[in-house]
Design a protein around this motif. Structure first.
Motif, short mmCIF file in Angstrom:
data_model
loop_
_atom_site.label_atom_id
_atom_site.label_comp_id
_atom_site.label_asym_id
_atom_site.label_seq_id
_atom_site.Cartn_x
_atom_site.Cartn_y
_atom_site.Cartn_z
N ASP A 142 20.10 16.54 -7.42
CA ASP A 142 20.98 17.13 -8.42
C ASP A 142 21.33 18.56 -8.00
N ALA A 143 22.59 18.84 -7.74
CA ALA A 143 23.00 20.16 -7.24
C ALA A 143 22.65 21.27 -8.22
N ALA A 144 22.83 21.02 -9.52
CA ALA A 144 22.53 22.04 -10.53
C ALA A 144 21.04 22.36 -10.56
N LEU A 145 20.21 21.32 -10.46
CA LEU A 145 18.76 21.54 -10.46
C LEU A 145 18.31 22.23 -9.17
N ARG A 146 18.94 21.89 -8.06
CA ARG A 146 18.60 22.58 -6.81
C ARG A 146 18.91 24.07 -6.92
N ARG A 147 20.05 24.42 -7.54
CA ARG A 147 20.42 25.83 -7.68
C ARG A 147 19.42 26.57 -8.56
N LEU A 148 18.77 25.86 -9.46
CA LEU A 148 17.76 26.47 -10.33
C LEU A 148 16.40 26.54 -9.65
N PHE A 149 16.04 25.47 -8.95
CA PHE A 149 14.68 25.30 -8.45
C PHE A 149 14.45 25.96 -7.10
N LEU A 150 15.39 25.80 -6.17
CA LEU A 150 15.16 26.28 -4.81
C LEU A 150 15.04 27.80 -4.71
N PRO A 151 15.86 28.59 -5.43
CA PRO A 151 15.64 30.05 -5.37
C PRO A 151 14.27 30.47 -5.89
N LEU A 152 13.76 29.75 -6.89
CA LEU A 152 12.43 30.06 -7.40
C LEU A 152 11.37 29.75 -6.34
N PHE A 153 11.51 28.62 -5.68
CA PHE A 153 10.56 28.26 -4.63
C PHE A 153 10.60 29.28 -3.49
N ARG A 154 11.81 29.68 -3.09
CA ARG A 154 11.93 30.67 -2.03
C ARG A 154 11.27 32.00 -2.45
N SER A 155 11.51 32.41 -3.69
CA SER A 155 10.92 33.66 -4.18
C SER A 155 9.40 33.59 -4.18
N ASP A 156 8.85 32.45 -4.59
CA ASP A 156 7.39 32.32 -4.61
C ASP A 156 6.81 32.32 -3.20
N LEU A 157 7.52 31.73 -2.25
CA LEU A 157 7.07 31.79 -0.86
C LEU A 157 7.08 33.24 -0.35
N ARG A 158 8.10 33.98 -0.71
CA ARG A 158 8.15 35.39 -0.32
C ARG A 158 7.03 36.18 -1.02
N LEU A 159 6.74 35.79 -2.26
CA LEU A 159 5.67 36.44 -3.02
C LEU A 159 4.34 36.29 -2.29
N ILE A 160 3.98 35.07 -1.94
CA ILE A 160 2.68 34.86 -1.30
C ILE A 160 2.66 35.41 0.12
N ALA A 161 3.83 35.45 0.78
CA ALA A 161 3.90 36.03 2.12
C ALA A 161 3.64 37.53 2.09
N SER A 162 3.87 38.19 0.94
CA SER A 162 3.66 39.63 0.83
C SER A 162 2.23 40.00 0.44
N ARG A 163 1.36 39.00 0.33
CA ARG A 163 -0.03 39.30 -0.02
C ARG A 163 -0.69 40.12 1.08
N PRO A 164 -1.44 41.17 0.71
CA PRO A 164 -2.16 41.95 1.73
C PRO A 164 -3.13 41.08 2.54
N GLU A 165 -3.37 41.48 3.76
CA GLU A 165 -4.17 40.66 4.67
C GLU A 165 -5.66 40.66 4.33
N ILE A 166 -6.17 41.75 3.79
CA ILE A 166 -7.61 41.91 3.63
C ILE A 166 -8.12 41.13 2.42
N THR A 167 -9.19 40.36 2.61
CA THR A 167 -9.84 39.62 1.53
C THR A 167 -11.33 39.93 1.56
N ALA A 168 -11.81 40.58 0.52
CA ALA A 168 -13.24 40.90 0.43
C ALA A 168 -14.00 39.72 -0.16
N ALA A 169 -15.28 39.61 0.20
CA ALA A 169 -16.14 38.58 -0.39
C ALA A 169 -16.35 38.86 -1.87
#
Length: 258
Positions: free
Chosen positions: A154-181
């Motif tokens: 569905d083109a209308a649903l893709r226009r709604l869903f895909l930008p959100l998915f792209r934004s969330d991928l960018r969100l997690i890609a911006s996570r800092p590298e360091i992870t403490a125990a």
């Protein structure tokens, strides 16, 4: 709704003695956790994080800055009363749940972390999400499953869903590298057929971070197994909650007459 729209109450009330806080996957939302919330029963307050751009916040601008998302979630949770709590994150949400626990520190005195469908908190998209074409974005999405062909057709649903998915991928890609125990108990839930986060990979990725104790539970299903096996997931989460602080005690049996 509570916490300035960052948190949604799915089941239970604020008077419950135990609390579960759920963190959704990329392009997901609180609705994903309805089956688990219902399976938890009425004695546990179940809250779900709701990032901007989905469900009741569908008109809000998408976030692509991980620190901004972490700030919003931790501020909302810090305003909630302290009680025994499990922070449960699925896929992308696993990293956010882990980092939220670290940020809250003593503000959330009695808490454990539960993670599912993510091999390590530092996992990043293999390709820059900003450069993915729409066909590549769809291919990246469908390899995880969980999205119907009807939505993608569905083109209308893709226009709604895909930008959100792209934004969330960018969100997690911006996570800092360091992870403490962490000193908190950590439960890893792994789908036996989740080829993106197999049980052995989750144990290797999370166990070294868990100084407060580590448990791995293997659950039947693929990447979205909490929706497929909510009763099993709820039982695992109940055990983790009860290890923090038991639920309300049962009434004692009446004394026998002499």
């Amino acid at each position: 709704m509570s916490g300035g729209h960052w948190l949604v109450r799915l089941t239970g009330t604020g008077t419950a003695r135990q609390r579960l806080v759920c963190f959704h996957h990329a392009a997901g939302g609180p609705a994903f956790f309805w089956p688990v919330a219902r399976a938890m029963g009425p004695t546990v307050e179940v809250l779900a994080v709701q990032l901007p751009g989905r469900e009741r916040r569908i008109r809000a601008r998408h976030l692509t800055d991980y620190r901004a998302a972490l700030d919003g979630v931790t501020d909302a949770l810090a305003a909630e009363p302290d009680k025994p709590t499990v922070l449960f994150g699925h896929s992308m949400g696993a990293a956010l749940a882990y980092d939220t626990a670290a940020r809250l520190g003593p503000a959330l005195a009695t808490a454990a972390i539960a993670v599912s469908a993510r091999a390590t908190p530092g996992e990043k998209p293999a390709t820059d999400p900003a450069t993915l074409s729409e066909p590549d974005l769809i291919a990246h999405l469908t390899k995880y499953g969980g999205v119907s062909d009807a939505v993608l057709a569905d083109a209308a649903l893709r226009r709604l869903f895909l930008p959100l998915f792209r934004s969330d991928l960018r969100l997690i890609a911006s996570r800092p590298e360091i992870t403490a125990a962490t000193e908190r108990p950590l439960l890893a839930l792994a789908g036996r057929n989740d080829r993106h986060a197999l049980p052995d990979a989750m144990e290797a990725g999370w166990a070294p971070l868990a100084r407060g104790g580590f448990t791995l539970e293997r659950v039947e299903g693929g990447h979205f197994f909490p929706a497929e096996r909510p009763d099993t997931v709820a039982r695992c989460l109940h055990r983790t909650l009860d290890a923090l602080a038991p639920a309300a005690p049962r009434k004692p049996a009446p004394a026998l007459s002499p």
